[in-house]
Design a protein around this motif. Structure first.
Motif, PDB file in Angstrom:
ATOM      1  N   HIS A   1       7.792 -13.000  -9.064  1.00  0.00           N
ATOM      2  CA  HIS A   1       6.943 -14.190  -9.103  1.00  0.00           C
ATOM      3  C   HIS A   1       7.712 -15.434  -8.665  1.00  0.00           C
ATOM      4  N   GLN A   2       8.965 -15.555  -9.077  1.00  0.00           N
ATOM      5  CA  GLN A   2       9.737 -16.752  -8.775  1.00  0.00           C
ATOM      6  C   GLN A   2      10.128 -16.847  -7.305  1.00  0.00           C
ATOM      7  N   VAL A   3      10.567 -15.729  -6.717  1.00  0.00           N
ATOM      8  CA  VAL A   3      11.045 -15.805  -5.331  1.00  0.00           C
ATOM      9  C   VAL A   3       9.914 -16.092  -4.353  1.00  0.00           C
ATOM     10  N   LYS A   4       8.679 -15.836  -4.754  1.00  0.00           N
ATOM     11  CA  LYS A   4       7.551 -16.158  -3.887  1.00  0.00           C
ATOM     12  C   LYS A   4       7.360 -17.667  -3.723  1.00  0.00           C
ATOM     13  N   LYS A   5       7.980 -18.440  -4.606  1.00  0.00           N
ATOM     14  CA  LYS A   5       7.873 -19.896  -4.527  1.00  0.00           C
ATOM     15  C   LYS A   5       8.794 -20.490  -3.468  1.00  0.00           C
ATOM     16  N   ILE A   6       9.754 -19.687  -2.980  1.00  0.00           N
ATOM     17  CA  ILE A   6      10.751 -20.194  -2.036  1.00  0.00           C
ATOM     18  C   ILE A   6      10.218 -20.080  -0.614  1.00  0.00           C
TER      19      ILE A   6
ATOM     20  N   ASP B   1      21.197  -0.850  -9.709  1.00  0.00           N
ATOM     21  CA  ASP B   1      20.676  -2.152 -10.107  1.00  0.00           C
ATOM     22  C   ASP B   1      19.314  -1.987 -10.764  1.00  0.00           C
ATOM     23  N   ILE B   2      18.862  -3.029 -11.423  1.00  0.00           N
ATOM     24  CA  ILE B   2      17.562  -3.018 -12.099  1.00  0.00           C
ATOM     25  C   ILE B   2      16.473  -3.569 -11.186  1.00  0.00           C
ATOM     26  N   THR B   3      16.785  -4.679 -10.520  1.00  0.00           N
ATOM     27  CA  THR B   3      15.838  -5.333  -9.617  1.00  0.00           C
ATOM     28  C   THR B   3      16.573  -5.770  -8.358  1.00  0.00           C
ATOM     29  N   ARG B   4      15.940  -5.612  -7.217  1.00  0.00           N
ATOM     30  CA  ARG B   4      16.564  -6.036  -5.964  1.00  0.00           C
ATOM     31  C   ARG B   4      15.569  -6.829  -5.120  1.00  0.00           C
ATOM     32  N   VAL B   5      16.107  -7.840  -4.425  1.00  0.00           N
ATOM     33  CA  VAL B   5      15.294  -8.700  -3.570  1.00  0.00           C
ATOM     34  C   VAL B   5      15.863  -8.650  -2.160  1.00  0.00           C
ATOM     35  N   HIS B   6      15.031  -8.294  -1.196  1.00  0.00           N
ATOM     36  CA  HIS B   6      15.406  -8.313   0.217  1.00  0.00           C
ATOM     37  C   HIS B   6      14.810  -9.563   0.858  1.00  0.00           C
ATOM     38  N   PHE B   7      15.627 -10.250   1.653  1.00  0.00           N
ATOM     39  CA  PHE B   7      15.177 -11.456   2.326  1.00  0.00           C
ATOM     40  C   PHE B   7      14.899 -11.144   3.785  1.00  0.00           C
ATOM     41  N   GLY B   8      13.661 -11.409   4.222  1.00  0.00           N
ATOM     42  CA  GLY B   8      13.335 -11.201   5.621  1.00  0.00           C
ATOM     43  C   GLY B   8      14.104 -12.151   6.509  1.00  0.00           C
ATOM     44  N   ASN B   9      14.263 -13.391   6.029  1.00  0.00           N
ATOM     45  CA  ASN B   9      15.111 -14.373   6.694  1.00  0.00           C
ATOM     46  C   ASN B   9      16.303 -14.641   5.796  1.00  0.00           C
ATOM     47  N   ALA B  10      17.401 -15.067   6.358  1.00  0.00           N
ATOM     48  CA  ALA B  10      18.609 -15.305   5.563  1.00  0.00           C
ATOM     49  C   ALA B  10      18.338 -16.358   4.514  1.00  0.00           C
ATOM     50  N   GLY B  11      18.495 -15.982   3.254  1.00  0.00           N
ATOM     51  CA  GLY B  11      18.311 -16.915   2.160  1.00  0.00           C
ATOM     52  C   GLY B  11      19.653 -17.339   1.609  1.00  0.00           C
ATOM     53  N   THR B  12      19.632 -18.077   0.524  1.00  0.00           N
ATOM     54  CA  THR B  12      20.865 -18.443  -0.153  1.00  0.00           C
ATOM     55  C   THR B  12      20.789 -17.943  -1.566  1.00  0.00           C
ATOM     56  N   ALA B  13      21.873 -17.407  -2.060  1.00  0.00           N
ATOM     57  CA  ALA B  13      21.888 -16.864  -3.411  1.00  0.00           C
ATOM     58  C   ALA B  13      23.186 -17.256  -4.084  1.00  0.00           C
TER      59      ALA B  13
ATOM     60  N   SER C   1      16.814 -21.435  -0.170  1.00  0.00           N
ATOM     61  CA  SER C   1      16.496 -21.162   1.228  1.00  0.00           C
ATOM     62  C   SER C   1      17.281 -22.100   2.131  1.00  0.00           C
ATOM     63  N   VAL C   2      17.800 -21.555   3.229  1.00  0.00           N
ATOM     64  CA  VAL C   2      18.494 -22.395   4.203  1.00  0.00           C
ATOM     65  C   VAL C   2      17.495 -23.146   5.068  1.00  0.00           C
ATOM     66  N   VAL C   3      16.241 -22.691   5.065  1.00  0.00           N
ATOM     67  CA  VAL C   3      15.208 -23.362   5.850  1.00  0.00           C
ATOM     68  C   VAL C   3      14.679 -24.583   5.108  1.00  0.00           C
ATOM     69  N   ASP C   4      14.358 -24.406   3.835  1.00  0.00           N
ATOM     70  CA  ASP C   4      13.847 -25.495   3.007  1.00  0.00           C
ATOM     71  C   ASP C   4      14.724 -25.592   1.762  1.00  0.00           C
TER      72      ASP C   4
ATOM     73  N   ASP D   1      10.956 -15.049   3.134  1.00  0.00           N
ATOM     74  CA  ASP D   1      10.128 -13.838   3.230  1.00  0.00           C
ATOM     75  C   ASP D   1      10.644 -12.743   2.290  1.00  0.00           C
ATOM     76  N   PRO D   2      10.593 -12.962   0.972  1.00  0.00           N
ATOM     77  CA  PRO D   2      11.203 -12.017   0.018  1.00  0.00           C
ATOM     78  C   PRO D   2      10.386 -10.746  -0.184  1.00  0.00           C
ATOM     79  N   ASN D   3      11.088  -9.666  -0.497  1.00  0.00           N
ATOM     80  CA  ASN D   3      10.464  -8.387  -0.838  1.00  0.00           C
ATOM     81  C   ASN D   3      11.189  -7.843  -2.075  1.00  0.00           C
ATOM     82  N   THR D   4      10.525  -7.906  -3.221  1.00  0.00           N
ATOM     83  CA  THR D   4      11.147  -7.525  -4.487  1.00  0.00           C
ATOM     84  C   THR D   4      10.763  -6.099  -4.861  1.00  0.00           C
TER      85      THR D   4
END
Length: 235
Positions: A167-172, A34-46, A94-97, A176-179
């Motif tokens: 930059h975008q995932v930090k808005k969610i 892959d080119i870019t990967r995002v890990h979610f500390g809490n379960a997100g929605t994609a 996000s399933v939280v918000d 707890d994203p880690n890109t």
């Protein structure tokens, strides 16, 4: 061309072609590149948006963005990949918000198609590098540098996608994203370096051949004559 320069140039081009080819296949066929990967500390929605229709929401812990598609991994490491295509949309929420979500539009993923174009040009340079004709080797060097330019453009697009996604995932809220940059990102950088080495090796080999040819000509045409031969009577 001297084989001391010819063989390394071919090896550099072959390695560059293989790495570029693997990166171009990418997701969903080679899920590790892959080119870019995002890990979610809490379960997100994609998910992906289909012409403005409702967003597909799945619980995910990791999201990978490739050249042709994206893949999501849930908490059970079950993989779900989108349909392969040129330029895809990615929605992350996000399933939280549920009021905070972002969309990575196709304008940011469409440019990834430069990767296979650079691969094709690299393959042409590789074929030309097998020739011993000095003009063909010069063309091979030029094509190698052109492939390096396209690879650099592809790498710049990869950087832009990585920075934008981070930059975008930090808005969610609540995920707890880690890109991070994926393996395909770094393979592109290595490919660029190999193409520069290949083009430079061919140039140095051609220059050495020209210098050796000029030296040989000088020694064969400039024969020294004894001093007293100037005073000999000409018949």
């Amino acid at each position: 061309m001297s084989r001391i320069f010819c063989i390394p140039g071919i090896i550099f081009l072959l390695c560059a072609f293989v790495l570029s080819f693997l990166t171009s296949i990418s997701l969903p066929y080679l899920t590790a590149l892959d080119i870019t990967r995002v890990h979610f500390g809490n379960a997100g929605t994609a998910g992906t948006l289909d012409q403005g229709v409702t967003e597909l929401r799945v619980s995910a812990q990791c999201k990978l963005l490739g050249v042709w598609a994206y893949c999501s991994y849930d908490v059970n490491d079950s993989r779900t990949c989108s349909k392969a295509g040129h330029g895809y949309n990615v929605g992350i929420g996000s399933v939280v918000d549920k009021n905070t979500s972002v969309i990575i539009g196709s304008s940011w993923t469409r440019g990834l198609a430069v990767h296979p174009v650079a691969t094709a040009i690299t393959f042409v340079a590789l074929l030309l590098s097998f020739s011993q004709h000095i003009t063909v080797t010069l063309v091979s060097s030029i094509v190698s540098f052109f492939a390096a330019l396209l690879t650099l453009i592809a790498f710049a697009i990869d950087i832009a996608l990585f920075v934008y996604v981070r930059h975008q995932v930090k808005k969610i809220n609540g995920i707890d994203p880690n890109t991070n940059a994926g393996p395909g990102f770094w393979l592109t950088l290595v490919t660029f370096i190999l193409l520069l080495l290949a083009g430079g090796t061919v140039c140095f080999g051609r220059r050495k051949d020209r210098l050796s040819g000029a030296t040989t000509t000088t020694y064969t045409t400039s024969e020294k004559k004894p001093f007293w031969s100037r005073f000999k009577r000409k018949n």
